[in-house]
Structures are given as C-alpha cells and as structure tokens.
Design a protein around this motif. Structure first.
Motif, PDB file in Angstrom:
ATOM      1  N   SER A 102       0.833  -1.185   0.000  1.00 22.16           N
ATOM      2  CA  SER A 102       0.000   0.000   0.000  1.00 22.16           C
ATOM      3  C   SER A 102       0.873   1.242   0.000  1.00 22.16           C
ATOM      4  N   LEU A 114      -9.121  13.295  -0.047  1.00 14.94           N
ATOM      5  CA  LEU A 114      -9.457  11.978   0.490  1.00 14.94           C
ATOM      6  C   LEU A 114     -10.680  11.396  -0.227  1.00 14.94           C
ATOM      7  N   LYS A 115     -11.709  12.209  -0.452  1.00 15.16           N
ATOM      8  CA  LYS A 115     -12.885  11.749  -1.185  1.00 15.16           C
ATOM      9  C   LYS A 115     -12.517  11.320  -2.602  1.00 15.16           C
ATOM     10  N   LEU A 117      -9.567  10.212  -3.667  1.00 14.89           N
ATOM     11  CA  LEU A 117      -8.809   8.967  -3.592  1.00 14.89           C
ATOM     12  C   LEU A 117      -9.731   7.771  -3.371  1.00 14.89           C
ATOM     13  N   ILE A 118     -10.701   7.921  -2.490  1.00 21.32           N
ATOM     14  CA  ILE A 118     -11.651   6.839  -2.219  1.00 21.32           C
ATOM     15  C   ILE A 118     -12.479   6.536  -3.458  1.00 21.32           C
ATOM     16  N   GLU A 119     -12.943   7.565  -4.137  1.00 20.06           N
ATOM     17  CA  GLU A 119     -13.738   7.369  -5.345  1.00 20.06           C
ATOM     18  C   GLU A 119     -12.915   6.701  -6.441  1.00 20.06           C
ATOM     19  N   ASP A 121     -10.342   4.691  -6.058  1.00 25.40           N
ATOM     20  CA  ASP A 121     -10.155   3.293  -5.661  1.00 25.40           C
ATOM     21  C   ASP A 121     -11.429   2.482  -5.885  1.00 25.40           C
ATOM     22  N   ARG A 122     -12.585   3.093  -5.610  1.00 29.03           N
ATOM     23  CA  ARG A 122     -13.862   2.405  -5.797  1.00 29.03           C
ATOM     24  C   ARG A 122     -14.086   2.098  -7.279  1.00 29.03           C
TER      25      ARG A 122
END
Length: 131
Positions: A102, A114-115, A117-119, A121-122
């Motif tokens: 990671s 952060l949002k 990065l999460i999106e 990855d999703r």
C-alpha cells in the motif's frame, strides 16, 4: 490503535537469522481476532520486486519458525511511497492472498483529496471485478 482492534505489538526491527544471513523485520504484530502474525515492512521508496520477495521470505520464515499450529497464516504488509501496479501484477504478490502493498503518505490529505482517492479506488475496484 490506528491499525484496528486486536493488534498487539511484538517487535521492532526483529532479528531473524538463517544459516547464512541476518534479516530485520521492521514491525511485528499479533492480531488476536485474526489469530495471526502481521509483519510490516516500511519502504521509503517505490515498491520493487526485491521488496516483495523480501516480504514473501519473511512471511515464509515466520510461518515456519514462529506460527503455532492453531494460528492462521502470517500476513505481510509493505508500506511504500509509490506502488507500481505492474510489479504487483507480475510478482508473487498477485498469487498470495496474505501479502499486501500500500502507498502511504507522510501527511494527511484534506477532505476533498481523500474523497477523490476513495472514489478512484472504488472505480478501479469495480472495473477490476467486471473482468
């Protein structure tokens, strides 16, 4: 506490000796919920196939020398500054469900980053699972 529940610290720079060499595992934990050792290798550079091979060896040594009969297989985690997906794809890591790499950051991203990065990855996860 940042790792989650059930983690107990075992060692830092744990010395492992083979017949011909000395090695040092950066961090060793035991998780009481997972019933397994968790080895963490900290890399201040891009992920390399050597780093993956090194962690694979550490996991195998730990499973052979430290793991008890009722323990689950050891988990290896490599934290690095940059993860090369091609290196991961063509390494032992792609075949071993107990090795993880990671990317880590030396700073906490702001909420918007952060949002994003999460999106990202999703979306990547969904695309990978469509094949």
């Amino acid at each position: 506490m940042e790792l989650g529940k059930g983690f107990a610290f075992v060692a830092r720079q744990q010395h492992i000796v083979t017949d011909t060499s000395d090695f040092y595992i950066d961090l060793v934990f035991y998780n009481y919920f997972l019933k397994c050792f968790v080895l963490v290798d900290l890399k201040t550079h891009k992920l390399t196939h050597e780093s993956i091979g090194q962690m694979d060896m550490y996991v195998r040594i730990y499973n052979d020398l430290k793991k008890e009969a009722d323990d689950n297989p050891t988990i290896g985690i490599i934290l690095c500054t940059e993860k090369d997906e091609t290196v991961v794809k063509y390494s032992v890591m792609s075949e071993n469900e107990k090795l993880f790499a990671s990317k880590y950051r030396t700073y906490l991203p702001d909420e918007k980053e952060l949002k994003n990065l999460i999106e990202a990855d999703r979306v990547k996860f969904e695309l990978d699972n469509q094949n």
